[in-house]
Design a protein around this motif. Structure first.
Motif, PDB file in Angstrom:
ATOM      1  N   ALA A  72      49.454 -20.699  56.039  1.00 37.52           N
ATOM      2  CA  ALA A  72      48.254 -20.159  56.667  1.00 37.52           C
ATOM      3  C   ALA A  72      47.807 -18.891  55.954  1.00 37.52           C
ATOM      4  O   ALA A  72      48.633 -18.055  55.577  1.00 37.52           O
ATOM      5  N   ASN A  73      46.505 -18.768  55.749  1.00 37.85           N
ATOM      6  CA  ASN A  73      45.928 -17.604  55.058  1.00 37.85           C
ATOM      7  C   ASN A  73      46.614 -17.383  53.705  1.00 37.85           C
ATOM      8  O   ASN A  73      46.922 -16.257  53.319  1.00 37.85           O
ATOM      9  N   ALA A  74      46.877 -18.478  53.025  1.00 39.93           N
ATOM     10  CA  ALA A  74      47.570 -18.403  51.726  1.00 39.93           C
ATOM     11  C   ALA A  74      46.706 -19.047  50.647  1.00 39.93           C
ATOM     12  O   ALA A  74      45.947 -19.990  50.903  1.00 39.93           O
ATOM     13  N   ARG A  75      46.851 -18.525  49.447  1.00 39.18           N
ATOM     14  CA  ARG A  75      46.074 -19.010  48.309  1.00 39.18           C
ATOM     15  C   ARG A  75      46.947 -19.918  47.450  1.00 39.18           C
ATOM     16  O   ARG A  75      48.115 -19.629  47.206  1.00 39.18           O
ATOM     17  N   GLY A  85      39.802 -40.094  34.524  1.00 37.49           N
ATOM     18  CA  GLY A  85      39.020 -40.102  33.292  1.00 37.49           C
ATOM     19  C   GLY A  85      39.556 -39.116  32.266  1.00 37.49           C
ATOM     20  O   GLY A  85      39.188 -39.187  31.102  1.00 37.49           O
ATOM     21  N   GLY A  86      40.421 -38.187  32.715  1.00 36.42           N
ATOM     22  CA  GLY A  86      41.112 -37.329  31.764  1.00 36.42           C
ATOM     23  C   GLY A  86      40.604 -35.920  31.604  1.00 36.42           C
ATOM     24  O   GLY A  86      41.246 -35.107  30.936  1.00 36.42           O
ATOM     25  N   ALA A  87      39.443 -35.581  32.171  1.00 40.30           N
ATOM     26  CA  ALA A  87      38.896 -34.239  31.979  1.00 40.30           C
ATOM     27  C   ALA A  87      39.772 -33.206  32.696  1.00 40.30           C
ATOM     28  O   ALA A  87      40.060 -33.349  33.879  1.00 40.30           O
ATOM     29  N   PRO A  88      40.196 -32.133  32.000  1.00 36.04           N
ATOM     30  CA  PRO A  88      41.021 -31.109  32.642  1.00 36.04           C
ATOM     31  C   PRO A  88      40.156 -30.108  33.411  1.00 36.04           C
ATOM     32  O   PRO A  88      39.073 -29.728  32.974  1.00 36.04           O
ATOM     33  N   VAL A  89      40.648 -29.694  34.582  1.00 44.35           N
ATOM     34  CA  VAL A  89      39.978 -28.683  35.390  1.00 44.35           C
ATOM     35  C   VAL A  89      41.033 -27.721  35.924  1.00 44.35           C
ATOM     36  O   VAL A  89      42.215 -28.053  36.011  1.00 44.35           O
ATOM     37  N   THR A  90      40.582 -26.518  36.285  1.00 47.12           N
ATOM     38  CA  THR A  90      41.448 -25.574  36.976  1.00 47.12           C
ATOM     39  C   THR A  90      41.272 -25.769  38.475  1.00 47.12           C
ATOM     40  O   THR A  90      40.160 -25.700  39.001  1.00 47.12           O
ATOM     41  N   LEU A  91      42.382 -26.051  39.160  1.00 47.41           N
ATOM     42  CA  LEU A  91      42.370 -26.268  40.602  1.00 47.41           C
ATOM     43  C   LEU A  91      42.863 -25.007  41.300  1.00 47.41           C
ATOM     44  O   LEU A  91      43.937 -24.491  40.981  1.00 47.41           O
ATOM     45  N   SER A  92      42.097 -24.496  42.234  1.00 45.50           N
ATOM     46  CA  SER A  92      42.507 -23.364  43.076  1.00 45.50           C
ATOM     47  C   SER A  92      42.205 -23.727  44.522  1.00 45.50           C
ATOM     48  O   SER A  92      41.485 -24.701  44.806  1.00 45.50           O
ATOM     49  N   GLY A  93      42.740 -22.946  45.478  1.00 47.93           N
ATOM     50  CA  GLY A  93      42.477 -23.283  46.863  1.00 47.93           C
ATOM     51  C   GLY A  93      42.939 -22.214  47.825  1.00 47.93           C
ATOM     52  O   GLY A  93      43.615 -21.239  47.444  1.00 47.93           O
ATOM     53  N   TYR A  94      42.573 -22.423  49.101  1.00 54.53           N
ATOM     54  CA  TYR A  94      42.922 -21.456  50.141  1.00 54.53           C
ATOM     55  C   TYR A  94      42.954 -22.182  51.484  1.00 54.53           C
ATOM     56  O   TYR A  94      42.111 -23.053  51.759  1.00 54.53           O
ATOM     57  N   LEU A  96      42.627 -21.339  55.381  1.00 54.55           N
ATOM     58  CA  LEU A  96      42.165 -20.268  56.257  1.00 54.55           C
ATOM     59  C   LEU A  96      42.829 -20.390  57.630  1.00 54.55           C
ATOM     60  O   LEU A  96      42.656 -21.386  58.336  1.00 54.55           O
ATOM     61  N   GLY A  97      43.613 -19.360  58.024  1.00 53.49           N
ATOM     62  CA  GLY A  97      44.248 -19.336  59.332  1.00 53.49           C
ATOM     63  C   GLY A  97      45.150 -20.523  59.553  1.00 53.49           C
ATOM     64  O   GLY A  97      45.876 -20.960  58.657  1.00 53.49           O
ATOM     65  N   ARG A  98      45.122 -21.066  60.767  1.00 56.35           N
ATOM     66  CA  ARG A  98      45.982 -22.194  61.120  1.00 56.35           C
ATOM     67  C   ARG A  98      45.286 -23.537  60.943  1.00 56.35           C
ATOM     68  O   ARG A  98      45.808 -24.578  61.359  1.00 56.35           O
ATOM     69  N   SER A  99      44.126 -23.499  60.357  1.00 54.11           N
ATOM     70  CA  SER A  99      43.396 -24.752  60.140  1.00 54.11           C
ATOM     71  C   SER A  99      44.219 -25.700  59.263  1.00 54.11           C
ATOM     72  O   SER A  99      44.840 -25.276  58.288  1.00 54.11           O
ATOM     73  N   PRO A 100      44.228 -26.993  59.586  1.00 54.39           N
ATOM     74  CA  PRO A 100      44.935 -27.955  58.730  1.00 54.39           C
ATOM     75  C   PRO A 100      44.195 -28.229  57.425  1.00 54.39           C
ATOM     76  O   PRO A 100      44.749 -28.845  56.516  1.00 54.39           O
ATOM     77  N   ASN A 101      42.943 -27.780  57.350  1.00 57.73           N
ATOM     78  CA  ASN A 101      42.134 -28.061  56.168  1.00 57.73           C
ATOM     79  C   ASN A 101      42.368 -27.024  55.085  1.00 57.73           C
ATOM     80  O   ASN A 101      42.677 -25.863  55.354  1.00 57.73           O
ATOM     81  N   VAL A 102      42.204 -27.467  53.845  1.00 59.17           N
ATOM     82  CA  VAL A 102      42.338 -26.585  52.685  1.00 59.17           C
ATOM     83  C   VAL A 102      41.058 -26.687  51.868  1.00 59.17           C
ATOM     84  O   VAL A 102      40.564 -27.795  51.596  1.00 59.17           O
ATOM     85  N   GLN A 103      40.504 -25.525  51.498  1.00 56.90           N
ATOM     86  CA  GLN A 103      39.330 -25.501  50.622  1.00 56.90           C
ATOM     87  C   GLN A 103      39.810 -25.430  49.169  1.00 56.90           C
ATOM     88  O   GLN A 103      40.580 -24.536  48.798  1.00 56.90           O
ATOM     89  N   LEU A 104      39.360 -26.360  48.368  1.00 55.29           N
ATOM     90  CA  LEU A 104      39.755 -26.434  46.956  1.00 55.29           C
ATOM     91  C   LEU A 104      38.538 -26.210  46.069  1.00 55.29           C
ATOM     92  O   LEU A 104      37.436 -26.678  46.378  1.00 55.29           O
ATOM     93  N   THR A 105      38.752 -25.501  44.965  1.00 51.58           N
ATOM     94  CA  THR A 105      37.707 -25.367  43.949  1.00 51.58           C
ATOM     95  C   THR A 105      38.182 -26.000  42.650  1.00 51.58           C
ATOM     96  O   THR A 105      39.366 -25.947  42.307  1.00 51.58           O
ATOM     97  N   LEU A 106      37.261 -26.605  41.933  1.00 47.91           N
ATOM     98  CA  LEU A 106      37.533 -27.225  40.636  1.00 47.91           C
ATOM     99  C   LEU A 106      36.616 -26.588  39.606  1.00 47.91           C
ATOM    100  O   LEU A 106      35.403 -26.504  39.811  1.00 47.91           O
ATOM    101  N   THR A 107      37.211 -26.138  38.507  1.00 48.70           N
ATOM    102  CA  THR A 107      36.448 -25.473  37.455  1.00 48.70           C
ATOM    103  C   THR A 107      36.817 -26.078  36.110  1.00 48.70           C
ATOM    104  O   THR A 107      38.012 -26.197  35.798  1.00 48.70           O
ATOM    105  N   ARG A 108      35.818 -26.473  35.356  1.00 49.81           N
ATOM    106  CA  ARG A 108      36.116 -26.996  34.015  1.00 49.81           C
ATOM    107  C   ARG A 108      36.846 -25.939  33.214  1.00 49.81           C
ATOM    108  O   ARG A 108      36.471 -24.769  33.209  1.00 49.81           O
TER     109      ARG A 108
END
Length: 541
Positions: A72-75, A85-94, A96-108
């Motif tokens: 929870a509240n962790a990055r 397809g093979g394209a590399p991306v940087t995956l990050s995420g967070y 928020l609180g006790r939510s079971p959901n995780v927000q992910l970002t993808l960056t080339r």
């Protein structure tokens, strides 16, 4: 769209190309950003689909593990992963609180945008393949992973053939994905975890990572995939990347050699005696590295000189400088130096000693061997150029003989380096031509002045019409591209006469002289007085 949501998206897209939200089951519930550009799909095509829909198979286990373990509240620590397809991306995420959901970002990734190659990875586990991992170790001798020296853990799954048969293809792939994810999460860096063979793995990590715990978790993964089946067993061994009496650099070399041996199973690693086998290997390797290092630093490496003669006149053309070691035959010692990354030091010392000899006799010309591994090192190339730059007048009398026992992996780069050497005045020779499948691509790509035909062809001369035809074809090819040919291992007058008739220009072997401590060539007595009167030293042709 509310102002808060707009701001949230603005913050996200300031550093990312795509934003997705994933629930506890790994299902995508929201997606926005440059979806078509990065993923090749619209939001409607991926919403409601598992995250596996967009992640390459080798990285799915890693992403699932990251989603399971983020608190929870962790990055999420940023990771480079590949998309379908093979394209590399940087995956990050967070999360928020006790939510079971995780927000992910993808960056080339920047490397992908610039066209720089990423390290090769095993498709089933997402781990670096053995060669790429060893290259990373070679670049990171003495690497720092925080508190204390780094450690290397080696893991082998027992009876992996039976495990695969028991699980079947789909569950085996799931198990390998879990193993890869586990090791990548606990490695000091994503490029420091590897699959070294079908059933063996390794990772470099800090001291707080427990090897037996990793092995136990792998066994637990197997139990979850096949409840009630015989327990999966993984043996493990953890080694310090610091050894008493060795520099950090040489300690890294020892462990790189250990990793390579473990990958190749060259010492017969078995589950029951893996610990003893690896530790004995490390002990032997430490001894060999220490001995080789002291040979170089105490100036106990010596040179011997073997003549290369012009067949038409039997006069001396140049000498080859051969390294001699106080302990061990030169061939295996050089091969070991290549394996542990010390051949650069050997090659440089041979060059230094050859230059000292050249400085004492203005008529001498000497060839020095240069390993493909040395040629592939920018540090070695700079050191060599500085060394010969101390006395530039000697460059034209120092021939560089490229040996390909380790293989040239980047021919365009090697060609540029050799062309630089030639412009500086060196002549270039390609050793052991015809011995390997790469010989013809090498001669096509590399700027060389001489080719030394592998001695096995000369030894078989006259024994097979097929072999003789190949030998004649090789010398004919070299003549067409205006490269002079050297025959090695010439031991008889009959061989010398036949090679001369076929168009060979230069030769080396016991018939003309064995390696000697001093460059002191004398033409064989069987040659004619006229040839002897012409002299035993010739200029470069």
């Amino acid at each position: 769209m509310t102002t808060d949501v707009a701001r949230f998206l603005g913050f996200a897209f300031a550093n990312a190309d795509v934003l997705v939200e994933v629930d506890a089951r790994g299902v995508i519930g929201f997606a926005a950003g440059a979806l078509q550009h990065v993923l090749g799909a619209s939001d409607m095509e991926i919403i409601g689909q598992p995250i596996d829909r967009i992640i390459a198979p080798g990285d799915r286990g890693l992403v699932r593990r990251l989603l399971r373990t983020v608190g929870a509240n962790a990055r999420l620590e940023s990771r480079t992963v590949s998309l379908v397809g093979g394209a590399p991306v940087t995956l990050s995420g967070y999360r928020l609180g006790r939510s079971p959901n995780v927000q992910l970002t993808l960056t080339r990734t920047e490397t992908a945008a610039k066209g720089a190659p990423l390290p090769a990875r095993d498709a089933e586990t997402g781990l670096l393949d053995a060669d790429a991992f060893q290259a990373q170790l070679g670049e990171r001798f003495g690497l720092d992973v925080g508190e204390g020296p780094p450690k290397l853990t080696l893991i082998k799954i027992a009876q992996f053939g039976e495990v695969k048969s028991r699980l079947g293809p789909d569950l085996t792939l799931r198990l390998l994905g879990e193993v890869g994810a586990l090791l990548r999460v606990h490695a000091s860096a994503d490029v420091l975890a590897t699959r070294l063979g079908e059933d063996r793995f390794g990772l470099v990590h800090a001291g707080d990572v427990d090897g037996p715990a990793l092995a136990a978790e792998i066994a637990e993964s197997g139990a979850q995939l096949a409840p009630g089946a015989p327990a999966l067993r993984a043996d493990n061994l953890t080694l310090d990347m610091a050894a008493p009496g060795l520099s950090r650099e040489d300690a890294g070399r020892v462990l790189m050699f250990t990793v390579r041996s473990f990958a190749e199973d060259s010492v017969g690693f078995e589950i029951a005696d893996m610990h003893d086998a690896v530790r004995q290997l490390v002990d032997r390797t430490v001894t060999r590295v220490t001995t080789l290092r002291s040979t170089l630093t105490d100036d106990r490496l010596k040179l011997q000189f073997q003549p290369i003669v012009a067949l038409s006149t039997k006069g001396l053309h140049h000498y080859e400088a051969l390294a001699r070691f106080p302990n061990g035959a030169p061939g295996p010692t050089i091969a070991f130096a290549e394996q542990v990354g010390m051949v650069h030091d050997v090659d440089l010392l041979v060059c230094e000693k050859a230059l000292e000899v050249l400085a004492t006799d203005k008529a001498l010309q000497i060839a020095v061997n240069m390993s493909a591994a040395s040629l592939g090192s920018d540090l070695f190339v700079v050191a060599f150029q500085r060394l010969v730059g101390r006395n530039p007048g000697l460059r034209s009398r120092l021939l560089v003989e490229v040996t390909e026992s380790t293989g040239l992996t980047d021919l365009p780069r090697a060609a540029r380096v050799l062309e630089d050497f030639r412009r500086a005045g060196h002549r270039i020779c390609l050793d052991d031509f015809g011995a390997g499948a790469a010989s013809f691509p090498y001669i096509q790509a590399l700027p060389v002045d001489f080719v030394k035909i592998d001695g096995s062809y000369v030894r078989r001369l006259g024994g097979s019409p097929r072999d003789d035809a190949i030998l004649r074809a090789m010398v004919g090819l070299c003549r067409e591209i205006r490269v002079q040919v050297i025959a090695e291992m010439v031991e008889t007058a009959d061989q010398a006469a036949q090679l001369t008739a076929w168009g060979f220009e230069l030769a080396q072997g016991y018939h003309f002289g064995r390696p000697a401590d001093r460059p002191d060539y004398r033409a064989p007595d069987l040659f004619t007085p006229a040839a002897r009167r012409q002299g035993v030293k010739e200029s470069w042709s």
